[in-house]
Scaffold this motif. Sequence first.
Motif, PDB file in Angstrom:
ATOM      1  N   GLY A   1     -15.888 -42.876  -8.470  1.00 43.81           N
ATOM      2  CA  GLY A   1     -15.645 -43.198  -6.810  1.00 43.81           C
ATOM      3  C   GLY A   1     -15.278 -43.892  -6.112  1.00 43.81           C
ATOM      4  N   ASP A   2     -15.675 -44.773  -5.773  1.00 43.02           N
ATOM      5  CA  ASP A   2     -14.359 -45.342  -4.572  1.00 43.02           C
ATOM      6  C   ASP A   2     -13.992 -46.544  -4.663  1.00 43.02           C
ATOM      7  OD1 ASP A   2     -12.731 -46.087  -1.813  1.00 43.02           O
ATOM      8  OD2 ASP A   2     -13.911 -44.775  -0.425  1.00 43.02           O
ATOM      9  N   ILE A   3     -12.940 -47.158  -4.878  1.00 44.01           N
ATOM     10  CA  ILE A   3     -12.174 -48.416  -5.277  1.00 44.01           C
ATOM     11  C   ILE A   3     -12.993 -49.329  -4.424  1.00 44.01           C
ATOM     12  CG2 ILE A   3     -10.012 -48.413  -3.947  1.00 44.01           C
ATOM     13  CD1 ILE A   3     -11.417 -49.996  -7.592  1.00 44.01           C
TER      14      ILE A   3
ATOM     15  N   ALA B   1      -0.560 -50.656  -5.748  1.00 48.58           N
ATOM     16  CA  ALA B   1       0.262 -51.332  -4.238  1.00 48.58           C
ATOM     17  C   ALA B   1       1.745 -50.638  -4.530  1.00 48.58           C
ATOM     18  CB  ALA B   1       0.477 -52.616  -4.549  1.00 48.58           C
ATOM     19  N   ASN B   2       2.013 -50.713  -3.239  1.00 48.65           N
ATOM     20  CA  ASN B   2       3.902 -50.307  -3.015  1.00 48.65           C
ATOM     21  C   ASN B   2       4.878 -52.062  -2.898  1.00 48.65           C
ATOM     22  OD1 ASN B   2       3.752 -51.396  -0.084  1.00 48.65           O
ATOM     23  ND2 ASN B   2       2.356 -49.867  -0.303  1.00 48.65           N
TER      24      ASN B   2
ATOM     25  N   GLY C   1      -0.759 -48.776   2.425  1.00 48.18           N
ATOM     26  CA  GLY C   1       0.517 -47.126   2.238  1.00 48.18           C
ATOM     27  C   GLY C   1      -1.067 -45.562   1.700  1.00 48.18           C
ATOM     28  N   GLY C   2      -0.968 -44.947   1.934  1.00 52.10           N
ATOM     29  CA  GLY C   2      -1.680 -44.363   1.131  1.00 52.10           C
ATOM     30  C   GLY C   2      -2.774 -44.434   0.512  1.00 52.10           C
TER      31      GLY C   2
ATOM     32  N   PRO D   1      -8.269 -47.945 -10.095  1.00 44.67           N
ATOM     33  CA  PRO D   1      -8.798 -46.890  -9.750  1.00 44.67           C
ATOM     34  C   PRO D   1      -7.433 -46.859 -10.793  1.00 44.67           C
ATOM     35  CG  PRO D   1      -6.433 -48.634  -8.516  1.00 44.67           C
ATOM     36  CD  PRO D   1      -7.507 -49.751  -9.740  1.00 44.67           C
ATOM     37  N   ALA D   2      -7.519 -45.932 -11.081  1.00 47.18           N
ATOM     38  CA  ALA D   2      -5.699 -44.487 -11.693  1.00 47.18           C
ATOM     39  C   ALA D   2      -4.643 -44.828 -11.901  1.00 47.18           C
ATOM     40  CB  ALA D   2      -6.740 -42.930 -12.166  1.00 47.18           C
ATOM     41  N   ILE D   3      -3.659 -46.266 -11.951  1.00 49.81           N
ATOM     42  CA  ILE D   3      -2.821 -46.410 -10.762  1.00 49.81           C
ATOM     43  C   ILE D   3      -2.045 -45.488 -11.920  1.00 49.81           C
ATOM     44  CG2 ILE D   3      -0.828 -48.565 -11.074  1.00 49.81           C
ATOM     45  CD1 ILE D   3      -2.989 -50.215 -11.800  1.00 49.81           C
TER      46      ILE D   3
ATOM     47  N   THR E   1      -1.203 -42.773 -10.592  1.00 52.36           N
ATOM     48  CA  THR E   1      -1.756 -40.869 -11.389  1.00 52.36           C
ATOM     49  C   THR E   1      -1.406 -40.295  -9.346  1.00 52.36           C
ATOM     50  OG1 THR E   1      -3.981 -40.827 -10.661  1.00 52.36           O
ATOM     51  CG2 THR E   1      -3.053 -41.101 -12.706  1.00 52.36           C
ATOM     52  N   GLY E   2      -1.580 -41.100  -8.431  1.00 58.04           N
ATOM     53  CA  GLY E   2      -1.252 -40.311  -7.001  1.00 58.04           C
ATOM     54  C   GLY E   2      -0.468 -40.466  -6.685  1.00 58.04           C
ATOM     55  N   ALA E   3      -0.103 -40.849  -5.331  1.00 57.39           N
ATOM     56  CA  ALA E   3       1.935 -40.478  -5.050  1.00 57.39           C
ATOM     57  C   ALA E   3       2.612 -41.116  -6.184  1.00 57.39           C
ATOM     58  CB  ALA E   3       1.896 -41.696  -3.586  1.00 57.39           C
ATOM     59  N   PHE E   4       2.260 -41.264  -7.060  1.00 61.75           N
ATOM     60  CA  PHE E   4       3.601 -41.869  -8.220  1.00 61.75           C
ATOM     61  C   PHE E   4       3.819 -40.616  -9.402  1.00 61.75           C
ATOM     62  CE2 PHE E   4       3.786 -46.437  -7.314  1.00 61.75           C
ATOM     63  CZ  PHE E   4       4.689 -46.704  -6.063  1.00 61.75           C
TER      64      PHE E   4
ATOM     65  N   VAL F   1     -12.387 -47.022 -11.488  1.00 62.09           N
ATOM     66  CA  VAL F   1     -13.196 -46.115 -10.722  1.00 62.09           C
ATOM     67  C   VAL F   1     -11.905 -44.656 -10.421  1.00 62.09           C
ATOM     68  CG1 VAL F   1     -14.070 -45.831  -8.574  1.00 62.09           C
ATOM     69  CG2 VAL F   1     -14.157 -47.833  -9.213  1.00 62.09           C
TER      70      VAL F   1
ATOM     71  N   ASP G   1     -10.477 -36.358 -12.670  1.00 65.85           N
ATOM     72  CA  ASP G   1     -10.544 -37.369 -13.166  1.00 65.85           C
ATOM     73  C   ASP G   1     -11.645 -37.933 -14.071  1.00 65.85           C
ATOM     74  OD1 ASP G   1      -7.885 -36.852 -11.841  1.00 65.85           O
ATOM     75  OD2 ASP G   1      -7.929 -38.407 -10.565  1.00 65.85           O
TER      76      ASP G   1
HETATM   77  N1  APR Z   1     -10.900 -45.052  -5.017  1.00 62.17           N
HETATM   78  C1  APR Z   1      -9.897 -44.505  -5.546  1.00 62.17           C
HETATM   79  N2  APR Z   1      -9.156 -43.551  -5.727  1.00 62.17           N
HETATM   80  C2  APR Z   1      -8.582 -42.927  -5.275  1.00 62.17           C
HETATM   81  C3  APR Z   1      -8.861 -43.680  -3.945  1.00 62.17           C
HETATM   82  C4  APR Z   1      -9.984 -44.531  -3.868  1.00 62.17           C
HETATM   83  N3  APR Z   1     -10.347 -45.062  -2.799  1.00 62.17           N
HETATM   84  N4  APR Z   1      -8.133 -42.671  -3.643  1.00 62.17           N
HETATM   85  C5  APR Z   1      -6.779 -41.886  -3.816  1.00 62.17           C
HETATM   86  N5  APR Z   1      -7.651 -42.455  -5.539  1.00 62.17           N
HETATM   87  C6  APR Z   1      -6.609 -42.381  -6.527  1.00 62.17           C
HETATM   88  C7  APR Z   1      -6.132 -40.796  -6.243  1.00 62.17           C
HETATM   89  O1  APR Z   1      -6.769 -39.680  -6.721  1.00 62.17           O
HETATM   90  C8  APR Z   1      -5.385 -40.843  -7.750  1.00 62.17           C
HETATM   91  O2  APR Z   1      -5.343 -40.216  -8.756  1.00 62.17           O
HETATM   92  O3  APR Z   1      -6.407 -43.221  -7.040  1.00 62.17           O
HETATM   93  C9  APR Z   1      -5.360 -42.527  -8.233  1.00 62.17           C
HETATM   94  C10 APR Z   1      -3.580 -43.632  -7.574  1.00 62.17           C
HETATM   95  O4  APR Z   1      -3.463 -43.046  -6.170  1.00 62.17           O
HETATM   96  P1  APR Z   1      -1.766 -43.445  -5.408  1.00 62.17           P
HETATM   97  O5  APR Z   1      -3.387 -44.192  -4.415  1.00 62.17           O
HETATM   98  O6  APR Z   1      -1.417 -42.659  -4.738  1.00 62.17           O
HETATM   99  O7  APR Z   1      -1.374 -45.238  -5.875  1.00 62.17           O
HETATM  100  P2  APR Z   1       0.108 -44.762  -6.981  1.00 62.17           P
HETATM  101  O8  APR Z   1      -0.056 -43.053  -7.804  1.00 62.17           O
HETATM  102  O9  APR Z   1      -0.122 -45.451  -8.154  1.00 62.17           O
HETATM  103  O10 APR Z   1       0.705 -44.516  -6.229  1.00 62.17           O
HETATM  104  C11 APR Z   1       1.095 -45.779  -4.728  1.00 62.17           C
HETATM  105  O11 APR Z   1       1.029 -44.858  -2.825  1.00 62.17           O
HETATM  106  O12 APR Z   1      -0.424 -45.447  -0.910  1.00 62.17           O
HETATM  107  C12 APR Z   1       1.051 -45.503  -1.462  1.00 62.17           C
HETATM  108  O13 APR Z   1       1.625 -47.037  -0.733  1.00 62.17           O
HETATM  109  C13 APR Z   1       1.151 -46.393  -1.743  1.00 62.17           C
HETATM  110  O14 APR Z   1       3.316 -46.337  -2.813  1.00 62.17           O
HETATM  111  C14 APR Z   1       2.241 -46.639  -2.697  1.00 62.17           C
HETATM  112  C15 APR Z   1       2.032 -45.372  -3.538  1.00 62.17           C
END
Ligand code: APR
Length: 192
Positions: free
Chosen positions: A22-24, A37-38, A44-45, A127-129, A131-134, A165, A171
């Motif tokens: 789902g969506d956080i 967070a950043n 952020g994104g 969320p899965a901290i 695992t996205g941008a980082f 979530v 995931d």
């Molecule tokens: N709900 C749940 N999960 C989400 C959502 C959402 N709306 N949007 C993204 N995700 C998932 C991503 O697919 C990923 O698996 O959350 C996970 C974490 O991704 P990020 O948000 O990119 O977080 P992180 O990897 O911790 O990076 C943090 O990203 O956006 C920037 O400002 C932020 O610099 C910080 C960095």
Amino acid sequence: MAQSPTPTSRTFGRVHVELVQGDIVRQPDVDAVVNAANAQLRIGGGVAGAIHRAAGSGLEAEAVPLGPIRPGQAVVTGGHGLANRYVIHVLGPVYGLDTPSDELLAEGYRNALRLAEKKEMSSLAFPAISTGAFGYPVEDAAHVALGTIADVALNLQHVRLVRFVLFTARDLAVHQDALAQVTGGDPGEAAP
Ligand code: APR
């Protein structure tokens, strides 16, 4: 189609851990949502973008003076336009750059739970901290996240529900596998 044999929820002591896709920002029934967070606690994104957009500009106004934060650190603010009373902001490690990444990620989860306890929250959604941008590989991050929750669950006085979530079906499946492998908890409490 056959039901997946892997659990989507498990109980550790008195703490229920559940996994949903789902969506956080659509988790109105929990006291807090956790922001990936950043360091500056700005919009952020990914998760941070979704949370700040849904909460409105008041969230950034409250959060930014609390930063910058270090990897593994957590701070708490109000939920502003969200249905949740609080947002807990966690800075995860940038994988392989902030090291040891596994320890810093675990510390982020522990610090989020510490703040939840301090505010006497009974439920929160992560969320899965990282695992996205980082760039943290989701399989490894899932083991750290769920193993850490299982480790600290018996010490929690107030928190009774921890929801993960997950944004994608993949995931979710990865976290289901990790939850099945975590040691501890009550045998037979796995639910389909
Ligand atoms: N709900 C749940 N999960 C989400 C959502 C959402 N709306 N949007 C993204 N995700 C998932 C991503 O697919 C990923 O698996 O959350 C996970 C974490 O991704 P990020 O948000 O990119 O977080 P992180 O990897 O911790 O990076 C943090 O990203 O956006 C920037 O400002 C932020 O610099 C910080 C960095």
